[in-house]
Write an enzyme that holds these catalytic residues in place. Sequence first.
Site, short mmCIF file in Angstrom:
data_model
loop_
_atom_site.label_atom_id
_atom_site.label_comp_id
_atom_site.label_asym_id
_atom_site.label_seq_id
_atom_site.Cartn_x
_atom_site.Cartn_y
_atom_site.Cartn_z
N ASP A 139 0.81 -1.21 0.00
CA ASP A 139 0.00 0.00 0.00
C ASP A 139 0.85 1.27 0.00
O ASP A 139 0.65 2.16 -0.82
CB ASP A 139 -0.92 -0.02 1.23
N ALA A 167 -4.27 2.99 -0.73
CA ALA A 167 -4.13 2.30 -2.01
C ALA A 167 -4.86 0.96 -2.00
O ALA A 167 -5.51 0.57 -2.98
CB ALA A 167 -2.65 2.10 -2.34
N ASP A 168 -4.77 0.24 -0.89
CA ASP A 168 -5.48 -1.03 -0.78
C ASP A 168 -6.98 -0.84 -0.80
O ASP A 168 -7.72 -1.56 -1.49
CB ASP A 168 -5.08 -1.74 0.53
N LEU A 169 -7.46 0.13 -0.03
CA LEU A 169 -8.91 0.33 0.08
C LEU A 169 -9.52 0.77 -1.24
O LEU A 169 -10.57 0.27 -1.66
CB LEU A 169 -9.22 1.34 1.17
N GLY A 172 -9.55 -2.08 -3.63
CA GLY A 172 -10.64 -3.01 -3.30
C GLY A 172 -11.96 -2.56 -3.89
O GLY A 172 -12.73 -3.37 -4.42
#
Length: 396
Positions: A139, A167-169, A172
């Site tokens: 991330d 970045a991950d969220l 997703g």
Amino acid sequence: MRPLDGIRVLDFSRVLAGPMATQILADYGAEVTKVERPGTGDESRTFEPHFQDGPSAYYSAFNRGKRSIALDLKSPEGRKLAFDLAAGTDVVVENFLPGEMAKYGLDYAALSAVNPGLVYVSNTGFGQSGPYRNRKGYDTIFQALSGAIDLTGQPDGPPAKVGLPFADLTSGLWIAISVLTGLMGRAQSGRGTHVDLSMMDVQVSLLGLPAARYFALGETPTRTGTGHLGRVPSAAYACRDGGWLFISASDQHWEPLCAELGLDALLADAELARNRHRVRRRDAVEAALREAIAARDRAELAEALRARGVPAGEVNTVPEILNDPHTQAREMIDHFDVPGRGATPGLRNPALLSGWDAARFSPPPQLGEHSRQILSKELDLTEDEIDALFRKGAVA
């Protein structure tokens, strides 16, 4: 009945972005089967923090409502089981490096040959092409490379990461968008699709406003703290009691803001009624605002401004917002039962859909909890065949 009832998802993803996306799908009715490594499973099962006498709160936050089957993809038997499951599913989500799924015979080309309606999402750090395709990333690496870290922090301070795994969220969310788009396309054409989704591309796509300044002005956007390059006021201000209050005002809010703060001199300056002039005279305007706001307590000032129609929001801590009466009234915190522990809290998904059953909110699976059930009911294997696979270690 839920809107995604009947949709089957085979989830090879791990940690955050992919599991977050498939949890969204599961909450709204999809049957999500999580494929994990025997013995260890998704590595986030060990991540801190853990509930007292319970599972990882990290893992639980992104894996509700799924089934778990533990398959050894390095064994031919494990690979065949995964292939057979994928042959009968609607969606595959994976986050291996480019080419890894092909080594297992589980890439889109192989699976779509027997399942042409398959929606297959490859969520990688840098995509299936390009000079960085084989790089690994996390991330914060994507935050750094995309410019998000350079844009975050105080103007006179060092760069800072976003306070959430941004970045991950956001990736997703784009996985979930891609799945739903693929399913809608299949409903119209009968064809599946392979989605090449790069986490790096997602971050670059979020640079809409900074990129607009670069495209229009040739400008390199810089850190502004809590301020806004194109609006004054729009920032967090320190109050007398030590709290912080965020005020974001457009032209229609300028007069009531000045009136509440007693800023008669600013109000008398007709030029400052227009945001473009306030931006040009940012330093003087902000200095006057900071001084006036520092003489007021946060709660009192926030209510006074809202009563005048001026947008104002307290800068809350996480416990403050989780215990906020509006959060409670909206029932954003729900609970699932963990065996041996009881009711365990978590955050529900935000979309409330009328005309459907409420979104599912059930516990995350134990590693391999549904292995036997899946092999028996979906692949029609006998108990002897399943026992043999367990003895070989192909499944756990």
